[in-house]
Scaffold this motif. Structure first.
Motif: not given
Length: 210
Positions: A12-14, A16, A155-159, A188, A192
Motif C-alpha cells: 500500500r505504500c506509495i 508519498c 498515512c493516505s493509503t493506510k499502509a 497491487w 486495491y
C-alpha cells in the motif's frame, strides 16, 4: 495492557512521504533528523517496493543493551524511549539499531554531535505528560491524549499501521487473506481491488453496432 507496535504494508505504500512530514511537523523535529523515513528498494524497476521505517520499539531492543549510561527505558505500553538528560551522545545506539532509528541532530554545515534523537511513538519522554519541557525535548505526547502516532494517522493509503500490536497484526492478517493466494498474493491489484474475472459483459443497447 496494550503493546504498541508499527506495521508497514509494502503493498500500500506509495512513497508519498506523508508520514515523514507529519512526524516532523507534529514534533518540531530538529533539522537533519528524520525520526521516520521512507525506504524504496528496486527503485524504478519491476518489483519496486517502498516501506516506512522508524524505531520499531523492539521487545529486545539492542539500543538498550549497548547504552553505557542506561538512558533507554521501556514504558508499560512497550514503547522504547530515552532520557536526553542522561544521554551522553556516544552514538553506540545508532550503530546497534538495525533500523537506524537513533540519530544525531545536525546543525550547521558539517553537523554537530549532541543528544541522540529518535521516534517516540508519539509518547513523549520522562517529563510530565503534556508539559512544555517534554515537548521541547521529545515532541508532543499524543498517547497521553488518547491518540495514535501522527505518522500512522496521516498515512493516505493506510499502509502504515500503529497501535496495539494485536490489533494491527489482525488488520494486516485480514488484508493478506483477502488478497488471495498464488502469484497475486502481494500484487497491487489485490491490495486495491481489481475487476472480477469472468464477469458477464454489459448488454449493448438495442440497435447498436458491436
Amino acid at each position: 495492557m496494550a503493546r504498541m507496535k508499527f506495521i508497514c504494508d509494502a503493498e500500500r505504500c506509495i512513497e508519498c512521504n506523508g508520514c515523514v512530514t507529519a512526524c516532523k511537523a507534529e514534533h518540531d523535529v530538529p533539522w537533519g533528523v528524520n525520526r521516520r523515513r521512507v525506504v524504496t528498494l528496486n527503485d524504478g524497476v519491476p518489483g519496486e517496493k517502498s516501506i516506512s521505517v522508524a524505531c520499531m520499539h523492539c521487545s529486545d531492543a539492542p539500543c538498550m543493551s549497548v547504552c553505557p549510561v542506561d538512558c533507554f527505558y521501556r514504558t508499560d505500553e512497550g514503547v522504547v524511549l530515552h532520557d536526553k538528560d542522561i544521554c551522553i551522545g556516544c552514538g553506540y545506539c545508532s550503530y546497534a539499531c538495525p533500523f537506524g532509528a537513533p540519530q544525531f541532530p545536525s546543525n550547521g554545515t558539517f553537523g554537530l554531535r549532541g543528544k541522540m534523537d529518535k521516534c517516540t511513538f508519539c509518547a513523549g519522554g520522562p517529563e510530565d505528560n503534556g508539559s512544555q519541557a517534554e515537548y521541547e525535548k521529545y515532541g508532543r505526547n499524543r498517547l497521553a491524549e488518547g491518540k495514535l502516532p501522527a505518522c500512522a494517522e496521516m498515512c493516505s493509503t493506510k499502509a502504515l499501521l500503529g497501535g496495539d500490536g494485536d490489533v494491527v497484526a489482525d488488520i494486516f492478517r485480514t488484508r493478506v487473506i483477502n488478497r488471495g493466494k498464488g502469484s497475486e498474493v502481494w500484487g497491487w491489484g489485490t491490495a486495491y481491488g481489481k475487476p472480477t474475472q469472468g464477469a458477464p459483459s454489459p448488454t449493448p443497447p438495442e440497435g447498436s453496432k458491436t
